[in-house]
Motif scaffolding. Structure first.
Motif, mmCIF file in Angstrom:
data_model
loop_
_atom_site.group_PDB
_atom_site.id
_atom_site.type_symbol
_atom_site.label_atom_id
_atom_site.label_comp_id
_atom_site.label_asym_id
_atom_site.label_seq_id
_atom_site.Cartn_x
_atom_site.Cartn_y
_atom_site.Cartn_z
ATOM 1 N N ILE A 1 0.898 -1.490 0.143
ATOM 2 C CA ILE A 1 0.065 -0.348 -0.146
ATOM 3 C C ILE A 1 0.547 1.326 0.050
ATOM 4 O O ILE A 1 1.749 1.188 0.499
ATOM 5 C CB ILE A 1 -1.165 0.157 0.630
ATOM 6 C CG1 ILE A 1 -0.319 0.428 2.986
ATOM 7 C CG2 ILE A 1 -1.591 -0.980 1.268
ATOM 8 C CD1 ILE A 1 -0.849 0.818 3.637
ATOM 9 N N GLU B 1 -2.674 -0.477 -3.419
ATOM 10 C CA GLU B 1 -3.573 0.454 -3.384
ATOM 11 C C GLU B 1 -2.802 1.780 -2.525
ATOM 12 O O GLU B 1 -1.939 1.531 -1.612
ATOM 13 C CB GLU B 1 -4.711 0.027 -2.147
ATOM 14 C CG GLU B 1 -5.433 -1.460 -2.008
ATOM 15 C CD GLU B 1 -6.452 -1.707 -0.995
ATOM 16 O OE1 GLU B 1 -6.767 -2.657 -0.713
ATOM 17 O OE2 GLU B 1 -6.172 -1.217 0.520
ATOM 18 N N ASP C 1 -14.370 -0.094 -1.024
ATOM 19 C CA ASP C 1 -13.582 -0.978 -0.158
ATOM 20 C C ASP C 1 -12.806 -0.172 0.504
ATOM 21 O O ASP C 1 -12.808 -0.550 1.603
ATOM 22 C CB ASP C 1 -13.102 -1.866 -0.705
ATOM 23 C CG ASP C 1 -12.337 -2.668 0.091
ATOM 24 O OD1 ASP C 1 -13.540 -3.832 0.730
ATOM 25 O OD2 ASP C 1 -11.742 -3.711 -0.333
ATOM 26 N N ASN C 2 -12.200 0.754 0.262
ATOM 27 C CA ASN C 2 -10.746 1.431 0.707
ATOM 28 C C ASN C 2 -11.516 1.962 1.716
ATOM 29 O O ASN C 2 -11.051 2.799 2.729
ATOM 30 C CB ASN C 2 -10.251 2.207 -0.328
ATOM 31 C CG ASN C 2 -9.428 0.578 -1.470
ATOM 32 O OD1 ASN C 2 -10.141 0.979 -2.036
ATOM 33 N ND2 ASN C 2 -8.313 0.341 -1.260
ATOM 34 N N HIS D 1 -12.178 0.474 4.541
ATOM 35 C CA HIS D 1 -11.189 -0.166 5.462
ATOM 36 C C HIS D 1 -11.348 1.533 6.350
ATOM 37 O O HIS D 1 -10.328 1.149 7.235
ATOM 38 C CB HIS D 1 -10.193 0.016 4.925
ATOM 39 C CG HIS D 1 -10.446 -1.699 4.712
ATOM 40 N ND1 HIS D 1 -10.536 -2.483 5.264
ATOM 41 C CD2 HIS D 1 -11.109 -2.775 3.437
ATOM 42 C CE1 HIS D 1 -11.071 -3.656 4.768
ATOM 43 N NE2 HIS D 1 -10.951 -3.364 3.743
ATOM 44 N N ILE E 1 -4.415 3.000 9.624
ATOM 45 C CA ILE E 1 -5.412 2.176 7.329
ATOM 46 C C ILE E 1 -3.985 1.190 7.458
ATOM 47 O O ILE E 1 -4.604 -0.109 6.937
ATOM 48 C CB ILE E 1 -4.808 3.515 7.078
ATOM 49 C CG1 ILE E 1 -6.090 4.504 7.471
ATOM 50 C CG2 ILE E 1 -5.542 2.653 6.033
ATOM 51 C CD1 ILE E 1 -6.210 5.639 6.750
ATOM 52 N N SER E 2 -2.985 0.879 7.809
ATOM 53 C CA SER E 2 -1.609 0.215 6.873
ATOM 54 C C SER E 2 -1.226 -0.980 8.086
ATOM 55 O O SER E 2 -1.924 -2.204 7.541
ATOM 56 C CB SER E 2 -0.155 0.807 7.367
ATOM 57 O OG SER E 2 -0.029 2.369 6.017
ATOM 58 N N HIS F 1 -4.587 -2.305 9.271
ATOM 59 C CA HIS F 1 -6.455 -2.243 9.532
ATOM 60 C C HIS F 1 -5.787 -3.169 8.080
ATOM 61 O O HIS F 1 -6.127 -4.087 7.561
ATOM 62 C CB HIS F 1 -6.744 -1.529 9.560
ATOM 63 C CG HIS F 1 -7.916 -2.429 9.782
ATOM 64 N ND1 HIS F 1 -9.052 -1.734 8.161
ATOM 65 C CD2 HIS F 1 -8.912 -2.340 10.084
ATOM 66 C CE1 HIS F 1 -10.066 -2.830 8.000
ATOM 67 N NE2 HIS F 1 -9.749 -2.714 9.390
ATOM 68 N N ARG F 2 -4.319 -2.795 6.903
ATOM 69 C CA ARG F 2 -4.658 -3.406 5.457
ATOM 70 C C ARG F 2 -3.563 -4.549 5.738
ATOM 71 O O ARG F 2 -3.629 -5.764 4.533
ATOM 72 C CB ARG F 2 -4.189 -2.873 4.408
ATOM 73 C CG ARG F 2 -5.523 -1.330 4.153
ATOM 74 C CD ARG F 2 -6.488 -2.407 3.662
ATOM 75 N NE ARG F 2 -6.621 -2.533 2.812
ATOM 76 C CZ ARG F 2 -7.863 -3.787 2.409
ATOM 77 N NH1 ARG F 2 -8.939 -3.725 2.713
ATOM 78 N NH2 ARG F 2 -8.550 -2.819 0.709
#
Length: 395
Positions: free
Chosen positions: A77, A162, A308-309, A312, A388-389, A391-392
């Motif tokens: 990402i 992403e 989707d992003n 998140h 965010i990072s 979580h992904r």
């Protein structure tokens, strides 16, 4: 494990808050305009190397890119911040106000840079919790809508799955964040118009062809492009921002020059605006016996988030700040060249509150000479981008 790791990020970000504030103030005192961010880029690159990251400089002007690899292979990402300032004379009287006349961080890109560095520091301490990698993009020349495209042309999105980014918002209190599905920000187009007539004495207009009168008629006719040719459910703005013609009160000039911007909220409307303006301008100029030369430039597209992003990002906000501090963002016709990244890879752009916490103080808007941020937003922004990072990519 991932949820606990995310919830621990805000206290960790608070622990480095003083460092982020000092970095932001250093950048604020020394603003650099678009494609001139050499000192900013050098400072950023040095800090990132200090974290043990692989760093590349000079991408897309003065852009800086750093890579963080997690414990195991996985998706990549990207997180992006912009670095450039504006040609504005600062009027804040802050002790760390700009020391460079006519230049100011009046949009908070100094804060964005500090925030992304903070996220890089938080994540570099937790790389064993990541499956995949994070690319940190410090971008040049956002204010002139040019930096993102140049960085993409030089490969900044190669291998990226992403991308995520944020912008501070002084009308939203620090400690809150705002998201929106779909279109968040408008497209940005620019037009330049030269009108040529026949100059002469202002007392003998019959022997002249007056481009000033033609220009006034064109300005009014352009508004009909919005009010009578486009659905009222499709937001559009046509603004003439400058008009120059003549040098004396009693002389009809030979030439008038105008510049302006067009903002839309849908791709189809944006695509139709050049021909619409060309028709209105040429036919109006002809009616006033003038010659029109129009140059129309499509700069950046509508910024459209991917669903989707967004979900998140909302999950990360809820874990860091709580659901009660996440709000729905209103659409705006201001533009952002983050939209160019989103044409290539999925992602999300969101607003970070940077205003007074109580709302009692006056908050000056973006690009105002008295613009200032609530520095509490720095640690919050760093924690959110790191969240965010994780979580992904979290284990």
């Amino acid at each position: 494990m991932t949820m606990k790791a995310i919830r621990d990020l805000l206290p960790s970000a608070k622990a480095i808050e003083r460092e982020l504030i000092e970095l932001r103030r250093k950048l604020h005192r020394n603003p650099e305009l678009s494609f001139e961010e050499s000192e900013t880029a050098a400072a950023v690159a040095e800090l990132l190397r200090g974290l043990g990251l692989e760093v590349r400089s000079g991408i897309g002007g003065h852009g800086v890119v750093a890579e963080l690899t997690g414990s195991r292979p996985g998706p990549r990402i990207a997180l992006r911040a912009d670095m450039d300032a504006l040609p504005i004379q600062e009027e804040t009287d802050l002790p760390y106000a700009s020391e460079r006349p006519g230049k100011m961080h009046a949009c908070g890109h100094d804060a964005h840079t500090a925030i992304l560095y903070g996220a890089a520091k938080l994540l570099s301490e937790r790389k064993d919790q990541l499956v995949g990698s994070v690319r940190f993009i410090f971008q040049s020349a956002e204010e002139i809508n040019a930096g993102a495209q140049v960085m993409i042309e030089q490969g900044v999105l190669e291998g990226v799955d992403e991308i995520f980014g944020l912008h501070n918002l002084p009308t939203l209190p620090a400690g809150k964040a705002a998201t929106r599905y779909g279109a968040l920000m408008g497209s940005v187009d620019r037009f330049e118009l030269n009108l040529t007539g026949k100059g002469g004495h202002g007392a003998i207009p019959d022997q002249c062809v007056d481009p000033v009168v033609a220009a006034s008629a064109i300005i009014l006719s352009l508004q009909s492009a919005v009010s009578r040719e486009i659905s009222p459910f499709d937001p559009v703005v046509v603004t003439v921002g400058s008009i120059h013609g003549g040098a004396s009160y009693n002389v009809i000039p030979e030439r008038v020059e105008m510049t302006g911007t067009v903002r839309t909220f849908s791709r189809s409307v944006q695509e139709g605006m050049p021909s619409r303006l060309e028709r209105l301008i040429n036919q109006t100029a002809e009616a006033y016996r003038c010659k029109a030369e129009l140059r129309y430039t499509q700069q950046v597209p509508v910024l459209v988030n991917h669903d989707d992003n967004v979900r998140h990002v909302e999950d990360a906000i809820d874990l860091i700040l709580g659901l009660e501090n996440r709000v729905e963002a209103n659409p705006v016709l201001a533009g952002e060249d983050f939209s160019v990244y989103l044409q290539h890879v999925p992602g999300c752009f969101f607003w970070l509150g940077s205003g007074p916490a109580t709302g009692a103080e006056q908050a000056y808007g973006l690009h105002h000479p008295k613009f200032a941020i609530n520095e509490d937003c720095l640690s919050v922004g760093a924690a959110l981008l790191a969240a965010i990072s994780i979580h992904r990519l979290g284990v």
